[in-house]
Design an enzyme around this catalytic site. Structure first.
Site, mmCIF file in Angstrom:
data_model
loop_
_atom_site.group_PDB
_atom_site.id
_atom_site.type_symbol
_atom_site.label_atom_id
_atom_site.label_comp_id
_atom_site.label_asym_id
_atom_site.label_seq_id
_atom_site.Cartn_x
_atom_site.Cartn_y
_atom_site.Cartn_z
ATOM 1 N N ARG A 9 -24.809 44.750 31.600
ATOM 2 C CA ARG A 9 -24.013 44.823 30.382
ATOM 3 C C ARG A 9 -24.533 45.909 29.464
ATOM 4 O O ARG A 9 -25.687 46.315 29.523
ATOM 5 C CB ARG A 9 -24.055 43.481 29.653
ATOM 6 N N ARG A 65 -13.187 57.270 32.872
ATOM 7 C CA ARG A 65 -12.669 58.170 33.916
ATOM 8 C C ARG A 65 -12.808 59.626 33.481
ATOM 9 O O ARG A 65 -13.196 60.474 34.272
ATOM 10 C CB ARG A 65 -11.210 57.879 34.198
ATOM 11 N N CYS A 77 -9.740 47.499 30.866
ATOM 12 C CA CYS A 77 -10.130 47.422 29.461
ATOM 13 C C CYS A 77 -9.286 46.375 28.752
ATOM 14 O O CYS A 77 -8.070 46.316 28.953
ATOM 15 C CB CYS A 77 -9.944 48.786 28.787
ATOM 16 N N GLU A 80 -11.096 42.940 22.441
ATOM 17 C CA GLU A 80 -11.961 41.819 22.099
ATOM 18 C C GLU A 80 -11.258 40.861 21.150
ATOM 19 O O GLU A 80 -10.378 41.263 20.391
ATOM 20 C CB GLU A 80 -13.205 42.328 21.366
ATOM 21 N N TYR A 109 -27.887 48.914 25.018
ATOM 22 C CA TYR A 109 -27.150 48.783 23.760
ATOM 23 C C TYR A 109 -27.498 49.978 22.888
ATOM 24 O O TYR A 109 -28.654 50.153 22.512
ATOM 25 C CB TYR A 109 -27.491 47.456 23.070
ATOM 26 N N ARG A 117 -28.105 43.146 20.383
ATOM 27 C CA ARG A 117 -29.148 42.670 21.295
ATOM 28 C C ARG A 117 -30.400 43.516 21.111
ATOM 29 O O ARG A 117 -30.725 44.360 21.938
ATOM 30 C CB ARG A 117 -28.669 42.757 22.743
#
Length: 128
Positions: A9, A65, A77, A80, A109, A117
């Protein structure tokens, strides 16, 4: 540690919703994830991006891409969930990797997303 399928991630942010900034942020994020984890496109089985609703000028998968990453990989995609107090102008990614894992996956991150994070944020070496 001999898992054959695992996820990596990462996340980043942009300062403004512009195609050029999104392209650059996604390229930087993918470059860091691939480099930190020693993977290539042939190792990635699937790449899922999400972006906050305030990013509307470029789809993060399309930016991937354009960056040269993900050429051999299915990309997707999504937007959120719009959570009050959430990090604005954020792009997140989850890469499903399919190869023998030889070390712990390194999450990445960057930029403003480092606050999400902090344990995954590289610390700058300080002189004593």
């Amino acid at each position: 540690m001999e898992e054959n399928v695992y996820a990596i991630r990462g996340a980043t942010t942009v300062e403004h919703d512009s195609p050029a900034e999104i392209d650059e942020a996604v390229r930087e994020l993918m470059e860091a994830i691939y480099s930190e984890n020693g993977i290539t496109d042939s190792d990635a089985a699937f790449i899922l991006f999400s972006q906050t609703r305030d990013i509307r000028t470029r789809n993060a998968a399309a930016a991937c891409r354009r960056s040269g990453y993900g050429a051999l990989t299915p990309l997707f995609c999504v937007q959120e969930a719009d959570i009050a107090g959430g990090l604005p102008l954020a792009i997140r990614v989850m890469i499903l990797v399919n190869h023998k894992r030889e070390r712990e996956a390194r999450m990445v991150y960057l930029r403003g997303a480092s606050s999400l994070r902090p344990e995954y944020t590289k610390k700058e070496k300080q002189d004593d």
